[in-house]
Design a protein around this motif. Structure first.
Motif, PDB file in Angstrom:
ATOM      1  N   LEU A 164       0.844  -1.190   0.000  1.00 45.50           N
ATOM      2  CA  LEU A 164       0.000   0.000   0.000  1.00 45.50           C
ATOM      3  C   LEU A 164       0.880   1.241   0.000  1.00 45.50           C
ATOM      4  O   LEU A 164       1.966   1.233   0.599  1.00 45.50           O
ATOM      5  CB  LEU A 164      -0.896   0.029   1.240  1.00 45.50           C
ATOM      6  CG  LEU A 164      -1.885  -1.118   1.428  1.00 45.50           C
ATOM      7  CD1 LEU A 164      -2.421  -1.112   2.859  1.00 45.50           C
ATOM      8  CD2 LEU A 164      -3.038  -0.992   0.434  1.00 45.50           C
ATOM      9  N   VAL A 165       0.417   2.300  -0.633  1.00 44.97           N
ATOM     10  CA  VAL A 165       1.148   3.563  -0.649  1.00 44.97           C
ATOM     11  C   VAL A 165       0.160   4.698  -0.414  1.00 44.97           C
ATOM     12  O   VAL A 165      -0.926   4.723  -1.009  1.00 44.97           O
ATOM     13  CB  VAL A 165       1.886   3.794  -1.987  1.00 44.97           C
ATOM     14  CG1 VAL A 165       2.677   5.105  -1.948  1.00 44.97           C
ATOM     15  CG2 VAL A 165       2.813   2.622  -2.295  1.00 44.97           C
ATOM     16  N   THR A 166       0.534   5.647   0.444  1.00 46.53           N
ATOM     17  CA  THR A 166      -0.325   6.803   0.724  1.00 46.53           C
ATOM     18  C   THR A 166      -0.318   7.778  -0.448  1.00 46.53           C
ATOM     19  O   THR A 166       0.721   8.036  -1.062  1.00 46.53           O
ATOM     20  CB  THR A 166       0.156   7.531   1.986  1.00 46.53           C
ATOM     21  OG1 THR A 166       0.127   6.626   3.081  1.00 46.53           O
ATOM     22  CG2 THR A 166      -0.730   8.733   2.300  1.00 46.53           C
ATOM     23  N   ALA A 167      -1.495   8.344  -0.735  1.00 49.57           N
ATOM     24  CA  ALA A 167      -1.629   9.386  -1.750  1.00 49.57           C
ATOM     25  C   ALA A 167      -2.577  10.451  -1.228  1.00 49.57           C
ATOM     26  O   ALA A 167      -3.553  10.144  -0.543  1.00 49.57           O
ATOM     27  CB  ALA A 167      -2.149   8.816  -3.062  1.00 49.57           C
ATOM     28  N   ALA A 175       0.209   7.662  -9.749  1.00 51.06           N
ATOM     29  CA  ALA A 175       1.621   7.266  -9.683  1.00 51.06           C
ATOM     30  C   ALA A 175       1.779   5.970  -8.889  1.00 51.06           C
ATOM     31  O   ALA A 175       2.604   5.119  -9.235  1.00 51.06           O
ATOM     32  CB  ALA A 175       2.444   8.387  -9.051  1.00 51.06           C
ATOM     33  N   VAL A 176       0.998   5.825  -7.830  1.00 44.66           N
ATOM     34  CA  VAL A 176       1.040   4.599  -7.025  1.00 44.66           C
ATOM     35  C   VAL A 176       0.605   3.410  -7.866  1.00 44.66           C
ATOM     36  O   VAL A 176       1.243   2.346  -7.852  1.00 44.66           O
ATOM     37  CB  VAL A 176       0.126   4.746  -5.783  1.00 44.66           C
ATOM     38  CG1 VAL A 176       0.012   3.414  -5.057  1.00 44.66           C
ATOM     39  CG2 VAL A 176       0.677   5.818  -4.847  1.00 44.66           C
ATOM     40  N   GLN A 177      -0.479   3.561  -8.608  1.00 36.84           N
ATOM     41  CA  GLN A 177      -0.954   2.455  -9.446  1.00 36.84           C
ATOM     42  C   GLN A 177       0.062   2.112 -10.530  1.00 36.84           C
ATOM     43  O   GLN A 177       0.320   0.928 -10.800  1.00 36.84           O
ATOM     44  CB  GLN A 177      -2.298   2.813 -10.068  1.00 36.84           C
ATOM     45  CG  GLN A 177      -2.861   1.725 -10.952  1.00 36.84           C
ATOM     46  CD  GLN A 177      -4.309   1.979 -11.344  1.00 36.84           C
ATOM     47  OE1 GLN A 177      -5.225   1.548 -10.653  1.00 36.84           O
ATOM     48  NE2 GLN A 177      -4.523   2.677 -12.451  1.00 36.84           N
ATOM     49  N   ARG A 178       0.656   3.127 -11.149  1.00 36.38           N
ATOM     50  CA  ARG A 178       1.645   2.879 -12.203  1.00 36.38           C
ATOM     51  C   ARG A 178       2.851   2.127 -11.667  1.00 36.38           C
ATOM     52  O   ARG A 178       3.452   1.302 -12.363  1.00 36.38           O
ATOM     53  CB  ARG A 178       2.092   4.196 -12.843  1.00 36.38           C
ATOM     54  CG  ARG A 178       1.060   4.831 -13.767  1.00 36.38           C
ATOM     55  CD  ARG A 178       1.708   5.924 -14.610  1.00 36.38           C
ATOM     56  NE  ARG A 178       2.256   7.002 -13.797  1.00 36.38           N
ATOM     57  CZ  ARG A 178       1.588   8.089 -13.439  1.00 36.38           C
ATOM     58  NH1 ARG A 178       0.323   8.245 -13.831  1.00 36.38           N
ATOM     59  NH2 ARG A 178       2.161   9.025 -12.719  1.00 36.38           N
ATOM     60  N   ALA A 179       3.219   2.392 -10.421  1.00 35.79           N
ATOM     61  CA  ALA A 179       4.387   1.737  -9.832  1.00 35.79           C
ATOM     62  C   ALA A 179       4.133   0.273  -9.528  1.00 35.79           C
ATOM     63  O   ALA A 179       5.083  -0.494  -9.340  1.00 35.79           O
ATOM     64  CB  ALA A 179       4.801   2.467  -8.553  1.00 35.79           C
ATOM     65  N   GLY A 180       2.859  -0.121  -9.464  1.00 37.83           N
ATOM     66  CA  GLY A 180       2.548  -1.519  -9.241  1.00 37.83           C
ATOM     67  C   GLY A 180       2.144  -1.886  -7.832  1.00 37.83           C
ATOM     68  O   GLY A 180       2.107  -3.077  -7.484  1.00 37.83           O
ATOM     69  N   ALA A 181       1.812  -0.905  -7.002  1.00 40.62           N
ATOM     70  CA  ALA A 181       1.351  -1.212  -5.645  1.00 40.62           C
ATOM     71  C   ALA A 181      -0.027  -1.860  -5.708  1.00 40.62           C
ATOM     72  O   ALA A 181      -0.788  -1.666  -6.658  1.00 40.62           O
ATOM     73  CB  ALA A 181       1.297   0.051  -4.800  1.00 40.62           C
ATOM     74  N   ASP A 182      -0.356  -2.629  -4.668  1.00 42.59           N
ATOM     75  CA  ASP A 182      -1.627  -3.348  -4.639  1.00 42.59           C
ATOM     76  C   ASP A 182      -2.803  -2.460  -4.250  1.00 42.59           C
ATOM     77  O   ASP A 182      -3.956  -2.802  -4.531  1.00 42.59           O
ATOM     78  CB  ASP A 182      -1.551  -4.512  -3.640  1.00 42.59           C
ATOM     79  CG  ASP A 182      -0.553  -5.563  -4.070  1.00 42.59           C
ATOM     80  OD1 ASP A 182      -0.620  -6.012  -5.228  1.00 42.59           O
ATOM     81  OD2 ASP A 182       0.310  -5.942  -3.254  1.00 42.59           O
ATOM     82  N   GLY A 183      -2.542  -1.359  -3.557  1.00 36.57           N
ATOM     83  CA  GLY A 183      -3.628  -0.499  -3.113  1.00 36.57           C
ATOM     84  C   GLY A 183      -3.126   0.873  -2.747  1.00 36.57           C
ATOM     85  O   GLY A 183      -1.921   1.109  -2.606  1.00 36.57           O
ATOM     86  N   VAL A 184      -4.071   1.808  -2.593  1.00 41.03           N
ATOM     87  CA  VAL A 184      -3.760   3.199  -2.262  1.00 41.03           C
ATOM     88  C   VAL A 184      -4.425   3.566  -0.943  1.00 41.03           C
ATOM     89  O   VAL A 184      -5.614   3.307  -0.745  1.00 41.03           O
ATOM     90  CB  VAL A 184      -4.261   4.168  -3.356  1.00 41.03           C
ATOM     91  CG1 VAL A 184      -3.944   5.618  -2.983  1.00 41.03           C
ATOM     92  CG2 VAL A 184      -3.650   3.820  -4.704  1.00 41.03           C
ATOM     93  N   ILE A 185      -3.659   4.153  -0.043  1.00 36.33           N
ATOM     94  CA  ILE A 185      -4.226   4.767   1.159  1.00 36.33           C
ATOM     95  C   ILE A 185      -4.542   6.210   0.786  1.00 36.33           C
ATOM     96  O   ILE A 185      -3.640   7.015   0.556  1.00 36.33           O
ATOM     97  CB  ILE A 185      -3.252   4.711   2.344  1.00 36.33           C
ATOM     98  CG1 ILE A 185      -2.929   3.269   2.698  1.00 36.33           C
ATOM     99  CG2 ILE A 185      -3.841   5.442   3.562  1.00 36.33           C
ATOM    100  CD1 ILE A 185      -1.795   3.115   3.715  1.00 36.33           C
ATOM    101  N   VAL A 186      -5.827   6.520   0.677  1.00 37.14           N
ATOM    102  CA  VAL A 186      -6.266   7.849   0.266  1.00 37.14           C
ATOM    103  C   VAL A 186      -6.377   8.712   1.519  1.00 37.14           C
ATOM    104  O   VAL A 186      -7.258   8.521   2.347  1.00 37.14           O
ATOM    105  CB  VAL A 186      -7.630   7.761  -0.457  1.00 37.14           C
ATOM    106  CG1 VAL A 186      -8.087   9.133  -0.889  1.00 37.14           C
ATOM    107  CG2 VAL A 186      -7.536   6.816  -1.648  1.00 37.14           C
ATOM    108  N   GLN A 187      -5.469   9.656   1.664  1.00 40.10           N
ATOM    109  CA  GLN A 187      -5.389  10.468   2.884  1.00 40.10           C
ATOM    110  C   GLN A 187      -5.953  11.863   2.663  1.00 40.10           C
ATOM    111  O   GLN A 187      -5.402  12.662   1.909  1.00 40.10           O
ATOM    112  CB  GLN A 187      -3.942  10.572   3.374  1.00 40.10           C
ATOM    113  CG  GLN A 187      -3.811  11.278   4.722  1.00 40.10           C
ATOM    114  CD  GLN A 187      -2.372  11.605   5.059  1.00 40.10           C
ATOM    115  OE1 GLN A 187      -1.604  12.029   4.198  1.00 40.10           O
ATOM    116  NE2 GLN A 187      -1.996  11.398   6.310  1.00 40.10           N
ATOM    117  N   GLY A 188      -7.072  12.141   3.336  1.00 40.95           N
ATOM    118  CA  GLY A 188      -7.669  13.461   3.269  1.00 40.95           C
ATOM    119  C   GLY A 188      -6.950  14.448   4.171  1.00 40.95           C
ATOM    120  O   GLY A 188      -6.200  14.069   5.073  1.00 40.95           O
ATOM    121  N   VAL A 189      -7.217  15.718   3.952  1.00 43.62           N
ATOM    122  CA  VAL A 189      -6.548  16.777   4.706  1.00 43.62           C
ATOM    123  C   VAL A 189      -6.937  16.755   6.184  1.00 43.62           C
ATOM    124  O   VAL A 189      -6.248  17.344   7.030  1.00 43.62           O
ATOM    125  CB  VAL A 189      -6.851  18.143   4.066  1.00 43.62           C
ATOM    126  CG1 VAL A 189      -8.290  18.576   4.347  1.00 43.62           C
ATOM    127  CG2 VAL A 189      -5.857  19.206   4.523  1.00 43.62           C
TER     128      VAL A 189
END
Length: 376
Positions: A164-167, A175-189
């Motif tokens: 997982l990678v934070t975005a 960019a996270v998806q292009r790099a090949g990570a399995d999921g995105v941690i969507v971090q709000g303000v």
């Protein structure tokens, strides 16, 4: 090892990895045992320190868990928008750090502490930690402050680790998806602690996107699973995040107040103390935007802190430690999300159960609500 995100938990509840000694093994174990996904925070630890915590966690639970890594920070150019002086002129990064150190001299005298060495390292032992996690695989590894290389992600996939990678923006999620990570941690303000922005651009300070809007935007742009993070404190909010397109929700501040949390008692008490009425994003303690309870240190130094992470983190570390030892919450980094006043002092496992019950109640209420019809 699991290959699907939803195989990792019974309840769509992820305990955020809070660095600085908060996300300790007993907290992660309690969350995972209750059906959520517990996390260890490797940030600011040595590779061996991380490994010892993993061993300790495995000795008390066989449930899935995660480990979070901080990405190495790029070197600063010779001159940057590090800090503006009284005349508003941009200063080179090194000069900005020196100016800020001079400003903090009074804090050092007050707390009888020496300022830290700002040049204590920029990579947080990343390569050594990654090597440990490849030799001793864990179910999940997440990344903060940037995107790991495809080689690193592929290596983790080969040993069965879900990544997982934070975005914090749609562009970062892509960019996270292009790099090949399995999921995105969507971090709000709304999130407490450090914003996981991939590039620290001072011009965007305070310009983050709210969680619900961000989930919807990211969901339309990427196909990988999303974990929603930012100000979530109740099961009804988790249901809202799931309805917006997330597969699970990550909660930090909600677990900070639990007895299993390693947070300082003053920090836990401050979450609901009427003295601390609001949060702000600040660079005062680390040089990177992070949300915390507004206290004296933040008010006095936040406007002047340069964009220099992790140099400012290293510089202020002894001051924060001394303030905690002195019992002075006004000099501590009281990281907290916008929902901090809703914190509940429940055992972590019980909190997961309460949140799960709230999720079911919210879902039942939604399913029972009559569909809105047309007017007469």
């Amino acid at each position: 090892m699991s290959s699907a995100l939803t195989d990792l938990f019974r309840h769509p509840i992820v305990q955020a990895p809070m660095a600085g000694g908060v996300s300790v093994p007993r907290l992660a174990a309690a969350v995972s045992e209750a059906g959520g996904l517990g996390f260890l925070a490797a940030g600011y630890k040595t590779a061996d320190g991380m490994y010892q915590e993993i061993k300790q966690l495995r000795s008390i639970t066989s449930c899935p868990f995660g480990v979070n890594l901080f990405m190495p920070q790029p070197e600063y150019p010779g001159a940057s928008a590090g800090s503006a002086g009284a005349a508003g002129a941009a200063l080179p990064s090194a000069a900005a750090i020196d100016v800020y150190a001079h400003q903090l001299a009074g804090e050092a005298t007050w707390y009888e502490a020496e300022l830290g060495d700002p040049d204590s390292g920029r990579d947080d032992g990343y390569d050594a930690k990654l090597a440990v996690l490849l030799d001793n695989p864990v179910p999940v590894v997440s990344f903060h402050f940037g995107v790991p290389s495809r080689d690193a992600l592929d290596a983790l996939h080969r040993v069965g680790t879900f990544t997982l990678v934070t975005a914090t923006t749609v562009e970062e999620a892509l960019a996270v998806q292009r790099a090949g990570a399995d999921g995105v941690i969507v971090q709000g303000v709304e999130a407490g602690g450090h914003q996981g922005t991939h590039r620290d651009v001072p011009e965007t300070d305070g310009g983050g996107i709210g969680l619900m809007s961000l989930i919807a935007q990211v969901r339309e742009a990427v196909s990988v699973p999303l974990i929603a993070a930012g100000g979530i404190m109740r099961g009804s909010q988790i249901v809202a995040a799931l309805a917006a397109g997330a597969s699970a929700a990550q909660l930090g501040t909600a677990f900070l107040a639990t007895p299993e949390s390693g947070a300082n008692a003053l920090h836990k008490q401050a979450l609901t103390n009427p003295l601390f009425v609001r949060t702000e994003l600040t660079r005062a303690f680390s040089g990177r935007p992070a949300r915390g309870l507004v206290n004296r240190f933040m008010r006095e130094h936040g406007p002047y802190a340069p964009a220099a992470y992790p140099e400012i983190h290293h510089l202020t570390a002894p001051l924060r430690k001394a303030a905690a030892q002195a019992g002075d919450a006004q000099g501590m980094a009281l990281w907290a999300g916008q929902g901090h006043r809703m914190a509940r002092e429940l055992p972590a496992g019980q909190l997961v159960e309460v949140l799960a019950a709230e999720i079911e109640a919210a879902r039942t209420e939604l399913s029972a609500a009559p569909a809105s019809g047309g007017g007469a």
